[in-house]
Structure formats: structure tokens, C-alpha cells
Scaffold this motif. Sequence first.
Motif, PDB file in Angstrom:
ATOM      1  N   ALA A  60      34.320  44.784  38.733  1.00 22.27           N
ATOM      2  CA  ALA A  60      34.166  45.318  40.083  1.00 22.27           C
ATOM      3  C   ALA A  60      32.746  45.835  40.252  1.00 22.27           C
ATOM      4  O   ALA A  60      32.109  46.244  39.278  1.00 22.27           O
ATOM      5  CB  ALA A  60      35.168  46.435  40.333  1.00 22.27           C
ATOM      6  N   VAL A  61      32.260  45.796  41.484  1.00 21.70           N
ATOM      7  CA  VAL A  61      30.937  46.325  41.802  1.00 21.70           C
ATOM      8  C   VAL A  61      31.060  47.238  43.018  1.00 21.70           C
ATOM      9  O   VAL A  61      32.008  47.123  43.794  1.00 21.70           O
ATOM     10  CB  VAL A  61      29.907  45.201  42.094  1.00 21.70           C
ATOM     11  N   THR A  62      30.095  48.118  43.148  1.00 23.84           N
ATOM     12  CA  THR A  62      30.068  48.998  44.308  1.00 23.84           C
ATOM     13  C   THR A  62      29.005  48.489  45.276  1.00 23.84           C
ATOM     14  O   THR A  62      27.838  48.335  44.906  1.00 23.84           O
ATOM     15  CB  THR A  62      29.757  50.440  43.897  1.00 23.84           C
ATOM     16  N   VAL A  63      29.419  48.209  46.500  1.00 24.38           N
ATOM     17  CA  VAL A  63      28.519  47.711  47.535  1.00 24.38           C
ATOM     18  C   VAL A  63      28.596  48.667  48.717  1.00 24.38           C
ATOM     19  O   VAL A  63      29.656  48.848  49.315  1.00 24.38           O
ATOM     20  CB  VAL A  63      28.912  46.281  47.981  1.00 24.38           C
ATOM     21  N   GLN A  64      27.507  49.289  49.044  1.00 22.21           N
ATOM     22  CA  GLN A  64      27.405  50.243  50.145  1.00 22.21           C
ATOM     23  C   GLN A  64      28.508  51.298  50.078  1.00 22.21           C
ATOM     24  O   GLN A  64      29.166  51.614  51.052  1.00 22.21           O
ATOM     25  CB  GLN A  64      27.440  49.510  51.493  1.00 22.21           C
ATOM     26  N   GLY A  65      28.733  51.818  48.874  1.00 19.04           N
ATOM     27  CA  GLY A  65      29.704  52.889  48.692  1.00 19.04           C
ATOM     28  C   GLY A  65      31.145  52.432  48.541  1.00 19.04           C
ATOM     29  O   GLY A  65      32.029  53.255  48.340  1.00 19.04           O
ATOM     30  N   GLU A  66      31.421  51.142  48.666  1.00 16.39           N
ATOM     31  CA  GLU A  66      32.788  50.638  48.520  1.00 16.39           C
ATOM     32  C   GLU A  66      32.892  49.764  47.276  1.00 16.39           C
ATOM     33  O   GLU A  66      31.983  49.006  46.967  1.00 16.39           O
ATOM     34  CB  GLU A  66      33.198  49.827  49.742  1.00 16.39           C
ATOM     35  N   THR A  67      34.012  49.879  46.599  1.00 15.29           N
ATOM     36  CA  THR A  67      34.237  49.079  45.397  1.00 15.29           C
ATOM     37  C   THR A  67      34.817  47.722  45.786  1.00 15.29           C
ATOM     38  O   THR A  67      35.811  47.650  46.507  1.00 15.29           O
ATOM     39  CB  THR A  67      35.211  49.800  44.437  1.00 15.29           C
ATOM     40  N   PRO A  72      40.066  40.303  39.163  1.00 18.46           N
ATOM     41  CA  PRO A  72      41.118  41.285  38.919  1.00 18.46           C
ATOM     42  C   PRO A  72      41.558  41.395  37.455  1.00 18.46           C
ATOM     43  O   PRO A  72      42.313  42.288  37.098  1.00 18.46           O
ATOM     44  CB  PRO A  72      42.275  40.788  39.787  1.00 18.46           C
ATOM     45  N   GLY A  73      41.070  40.512  36.604  1.00 18.81           N
ATOM     46  CA  GLY A  73      41.450  40.551  35.190  1.00 18.81           C
ATOM     47  C   GLY A  73      42.787  39.881  34.947  1.00 18.81           C
ATOM     48  O   GLY A  73      43.349  39.240  35.826  1.00 18.81           O
ATOM     49  N   LEU A  74      43.304  40.039  33.750  1.00 17.12           N
ATOM     50  CA  LEU A  74      44.567  39.415  33.378  1.00 17.12           C
ATOM     51  C   LEU A  74      45.733  40.361  33.611  1.00 17.12           C
ATOM     52  O   LEU A  74      45.619  41.556  33.396  1.00 17.12           O
ATOM     53  CB  LEU A  74      44.537  39.000  31.900  1.00 17.12           C
ATOM     54  N   LYS A  75      46.853  39.789  34.029  1.00 16.75           N
ATOM     55  CA  LYS A  75      48.085  40.540  34.236  1.00 16.75           C
ATOM     56  C   LYS A  75      49.191  39.900  33.404  1.00 16.75           C
ATOM     57  O   LYS A  75      49.132  38.721  33.061  1.00 16.75           O
ATOM     58  CB  LYS A  75      48.490  40.513  35.715  1.00 16.75           C
ATOM     59  N   THR A  76      50.213  40.654  33.106  1.00 16.56           N
ATOM     60  CA  THR A  76      51.365  40.131  32.373  1.00 16.56           C
ATOM     61  C   THR A  76      51.958  38.952  33.138  1.00 16.56           C
ATOM     62  O   THR A  76      52.153  39.027  34.348  1.00 16.56           O
ATOM     63  CB  THR A  76      52.430  41.234  32.197  1.00 16.56           C
ATOM     64  N   GLY A  77      52.200  37.858  32.429  1.00 17.72           N
ATOM     65  CA  GLY A  77      52.763  36.659  33.035  1.00 17.72           C
ATOM     66  C   GLY A  77      51.732  35.605  33.395  1.00 17.72           C
ATOM     67  O   GLY A  77      52.091  34.465  33.699  1.00 17.72           O
ATOM     68  N   ASP A  78      50.445  35.964  33.377  1.00 16.12           N
ATOM     69  CA  ASP A  78      49.392  34.990  33.679  1.00 16.12           C
ATOM     70  C   ASP A  78      49.348  33.900  32.611  1.00 16.12           C
ATOM     71  O   ASP A  78      49.549  34.167  31.429  1.00 16.12           O
ATOM     72  CB  ASP A  78      48.017  35.659  33.749  1.00 16.12           C
ATOM     73  N   LYS A  79      49.061  32.678  33.036  1.00 13.69           N
ATOM     74  CA  LYS A  79      48.851  31.562  32.120  1.00 13.69           C
ATOM     75  C   LYS A  79      47.345  31.459  31.877  1.00 13.69           C
ATOM     76  O   LYS A  79      46.553  31.559  32.815  1.00 13.69           O
ATOM     77  CB  LYS A  79      49.350  30.250  32.716  1.00 13.69           C
ATOM     78  N   VAL A  80      46.969  31.280  30.624  1.00  8.06           N
ATOM     79  CA  VAL A  80      45.548  31.213  30.272  1.00  8.06           C
ATOM     80  C   VAL A  80      45.267  29.986  29.408  1.00  8.06           C
ATOM     81  O   VAL A  80      46.151  29.449  28.744  1.00  8.06           O
ATOM     82  CB  VAL A  80      45.087  32.489  29.529  1.00  8.06           C
TER      83      VAL A  80
END
Length: 97
Positions: A60-67, A72-80
Motif C-alpha cells: 500500500a502507498v499513501t497518496v495525498q493523505g489517503e492509503t 491486497p496480498g494473499l488470503k486463505t483459499g487463494d490459488k498460487v
Amino acid sequence: MELIETIKTIVIDTVRAMDLLDTGYATVVSESPLTMKIQATQLTVKEPVAVMTDNVRYRAVTVQGETVVLNPGLKTGDKVLYMKACSGQSYIVMAKV
């Protein structure tokens, strides 16, 4: 003919047991620590043996004060998609499928 079929079966089973595949697919079982289940062998692999590349890490990056979440990264159940390195001593997660 029966002997030939038996020999073919033995050769196929031997090659399969050697686990020569250098890439493959897995399912994420847990996010922290990263744990994944290899589809071909049903082997469960977790950190530090399972290593993530920047392609699958949360970012994630912060742009003009907003993230802004770039990944989103890996979540349980994702296929890789993974690559096996050092004869299975480490599994590098290349991408989310």
C-alpha cells in the motif's frame, strides 16, 4: 503384453515419486505464517520454506493523505503458482492465479 503394462506402471510411478516438477499450483491454507498445500502431492509447506515474492505481498502507498492498496496480498483459499527451489528445500510463491 501384461508384463509390458506392469513395467510401464512401475516407470510412471517411479517418475511421479521423483517429483521432478519445478513449478506447480498450491492453495493458501494460512496467511500468517504463510502455509500452502501443494496440489500435486498434497504436501503442506509453511514459512520459512514457503517464500513470497513482491508480486504477492501486501503493498500500500499513501497518496495525498489517503492509503491506496496496490496489492491486497494473499488470503486463505487463494490459488498460487509456485516454483520449487533447491530440490524442494524452498518453495517460492510467484503469483496469485
